[in-house]
Design a protein around this motif. Structure first.
Motif, PDB file in Angstrom:
ATOM      1  N   PHE A   1       0.815  -1.213   0.000  1.00 48.94           N
ATOM      2  CA  PHE A   1       0.000   0.000   0.000  1.00 48.94           C
ATOM      3  C   PHE A   1       0.851   1.268   0.000  1.00 48.94           C
TER       4      PHE A   1
ATOM      5  N   VAL B   1      -4.237  -3.508  -5.192  1.00 48.32           N
ATOM      6  CA  VAL B   1      -5.301  -3.598  -4.187  1.00 48.32           C
ATOM      7  C   VAL B   1      -6.586  -4.092  -4.830  1.00 48.32           C
TER       8      VAL B   1
ATOM      9  N   ALA C   1      -8.238  -0.514   1.513  1.00 52.68           N
ATOM     10  CA  ALA C   1      -7.789  -1.316   2.653  1.00 52.68           C
ATOM     11  C   ALA C   1      -8.972  -1.842   3.463  1.00 52.68           C
TER      12      ALA C   1
END
Length: 458
Positions: free
Chosen positions: A299, A314, A346
Motif C-alpha cells: 500500500f 489492491v 484497505a
C-alpha cells in the motif's frame, strides 16, 4: 532423642512429598495435575456438585412427582434439582463431563457461572460447549495449557486443514480454508506472527496444494520455504506482475466450471454459486493459497507512478478475496497494522477476510482493526497480551466467537527442512512457472566407508 527421630521419620517424607509437589506444580504442571490435581478436583466435584450448583443458581424446583416420592419414602428435606451429571472423563489436561440441563435452563446460565465453578472445584478454567438442545459439555482445565504448549496427540486431518495452535481450553485450533477461506493475521514485531505463518506453511506443504508467496521484505520471511513455493514475489514490482496471473488463473477456473455445468460463457463470475469442489476429481484444479507477508508494503507509495500500481494491486487482491474461494484460491494476509490509513481499498479488503488472528499489538487501534468489527469484547484480551508471551494470540471469526490460542515453537530450520522434503508435492502450474523461486542445490554428502582403509606396509 526418640521424639526427634520419630519427627524426622515422619516429617522428612512429608516435607519431601510437599516440596516435590510444589516443584512439579511450578515446572511440570501436567505431571502435577495427573498425580495430585486430578484426584483432588474429582473428589471436590463429586462431593460438592449439588451444593455448588445450588449456590450458583443452577438448580430448579423439583417436580411434584419427585416431591411426593421423597416424602413417601424418606423424611428428608426436598432440595432443588441440579442439572443431571454424566460420567466424569479425566484427560491429560483436565476433566470433561456432560450435563443435561433442567427445564428452563440454557447454556448461557452455566457459562455465566463458569468463574464460580472454577473456584469451587479448584481448576484453572471452566468452558461450556453446547452439544444439542438441553445438553452441554463441561470442560474443566486443570492448569494453564498456554504456558508451555503441547499439541494434542489426535489432531484433525484433511485437505486444507492445518492444526496450527492450541486453544486455552486444551483443544487444537485448526485453520480450515474450506470453512474460512480468507484470513488476516496482525501482530507487532516479535509477537509470534512469523511462528504462526511457519506452522501454516509447513502444514500445507505436506498436502497437494500450490503455495504462493508475496514477501516485500526481500523475501526474508518466505524465502526459506522456496523449495515448496510455486511462486514468490519479493518486491512490489514482482507482486504487481504476479497478481494479474492469479486473476487470470481464477478466471480460467471459472470458465472450467461454466463448461462443466453448462453455464453460458457470458454469465458474470459473481452469479456463479458453485465451486471447483463440485467438479470430478480428475478435472479439479489444485487449490492455491496466497500468503502476503507485511501487506502494508503493497500500500505504501512514494511517487505518482507507485500510486497507480498500488491501486491496481489492491483491486486485484479485493477481486481474489471476493471471488477466489469458488475457484479454490485462498488468501492469508499478514501485517502489523491494516487500517484505512493505508489507503483506498484497505477497509474493503479487510471486510473480505473472515478469519482474524491478532497477536500482541502496539496500540489498541491495531487490535480494533483485527477484531473490533467481529468481536468487540476480544479487543481488550488482545491488548492484554504481554511481550513475555510470544505466540499468544486472540482468534475470532464472523460468528462473533473468540478465544486465546498459542502456537508451539517451530524453528526456522525445521520448517525449511519440511518444505525441502515435500518439494515434490508442489503442483505444476505453467502460469506460475516464471515466478518459481530459484532453490540452491544442496551438496550431496558422500557416505562414510563401512571399513576404514588401512595403509599397507611397503
Amino acid at each position: 532423642m526418640t521424639d526427634l527421630a520419630t519427627l524426622l521419620e515422619v516429617g522428612g517424607p512429608v516435607a519431601a512429598l510437599g516440596g516435590g509437589a510444589a516443584y512439579a506444580r511450578a515446572r511440570h504442571p501436567g505431571v502435577y495435575w495427573s498425580t495430585v490435581g486430578l484426584p483432588v478436583s474429582t473428589a471436590r466435584l463429586l462431593g460438592s456438585y449439588s451444593s455448588v450448583m445450588e449456590a450458583c443458581g443452577l438448580t430448579v424446583a423439583p417436580s411434584r412427582l419427585r416431591v411426593l416420592a421423597v416424602k413417601a419414602t424418606t423424611r428428608r428435606e426436598v432440595r432443588p434439582v441440579p442439572p443431571r451429571r454424566g460420567i466424569i472423563r479425566p484427560t491429560t489436561t483436565g476433566l470433561r463431563l456432560r450435563l443435561r440441563l433442567a427445564p428452563g435452563q440454557e447454556p448461557a446460565d452455566v457459562a455465566a457461572s463458569a468463574e464460580r465453578l472454577r473456584h469451587a472445584w479448584g481448576v484453572h478454567a471452566v468452558y461450556v460447549t453446547p452439544v444439542k438442545p438441553g445438553v452441554i459439555d463441561l470442560r474443566l482445565v486443570g492448569f494453564d495449557v498456554l504456558r508451555k504448549v503441547r499439541m494434542p496427540r489426535k489432531l484433525p486431518a484433511g485437505l486444507l486443514k492445518v492444526p496450527v495452535a492450541l486453544r486455552e481450553d486444551a483443544t487444537a485450533f485448526v485453520r480450515d480454508y474450506r470453512t474460512v477461506p480468507h484470513g488476516l493475521t496482525l501482530g507487532a514485531t516479535l509477537s509470534g506472527k512469523s511462528m504462526y505463518l511457519r506452522h501454516l506453511i509447513t502444514g500445507l506443504a505436506r498436502q497437494p496444494v500450490a503455495l504462493v508467496g508475496i514477501d516485500c521484505k526481500r523475501g526474508v520471511e518466505l524465502a526459506p520455504f522456496a523449495a515448496r513455493l510455486s511462486a514468490l514475489a519479493t518486491d512490489p514490482e514482482q507482486a504487481a506482475a504476479l497478481l494479474p496471473v492469479l486473476i487470470e488463473e481464477m478466471e480460467d477456473r471459472y470458465d472450467l466450471i461454466k463448461a462443466r455445468q453448462g453455464i453460458a460463457p457470458d454469465t458474470p463470475d459473481e452469479e456463479i454459486t458453485s465451486d471447483i469442489w463440485g467438479l470430478p476429481e480428475h478435472e479439479r484444479p489444485v487449490p492455491v493459497v496466497l500468503f502476503v507477508d507485511e501487506v502494508a508494503e503493497l500500500f505504501l507509495v512514494a511517487t505518482k507512478k507507485d500510486e497507480q500500481r498500488r491501486d491496481e494491486m489492491v483491486t486485484q487482491l479485493i477481486r481474489l478475496a471476493q471471488l477466489g474461494r469458488a475457484a479454490g484460491i485462498y488468501l492469508e494476509i499478514c501485517g502489523q497494522r491494516f487500517g484505512a490509513e493505508l489507503g483506498k481499498g484497505a477497509t474493503m479488503l479487510r471486510a473480505q477476510l473472515t478469519g482474524r488472528v491478532c497477536h500482541r499489538v502496539n496500540d489498541e487501534a491495531s487490535a480494533k482493526m483485527a477484531l473490533g468489527d467481529i468481536a468487540p469484547e476480544a479487543v481488550a484480551a488482545a491488548c492484554a497480551i504481554a511481550p513475555e508471551q510470544p505466540g499468544l494470540a486472540v482468534i475470532g471469526d464472523a460468528s462473533g466467537g473468540w478465544s486465546r490460542v498459542r502456537t508451539p515453537y517451530l524453528s526456522l530450520a525445521e520448517a525449511a527442512e519440511t518444505c525441502h522434503t515435500s518439494a515434490h508435492l508442489a503442483p505444476d502450474l505453467p502460469a506460475l512457472q516464471p515466478f518459481r523461486p530459484a532453490v540452491p542445490v544442496r551438496p550431496v554428502k558422500s557416505p562414510a566407508p563401512v571399513v576404514r582403509p588401512q595403509p599397507t606396509a611397503g
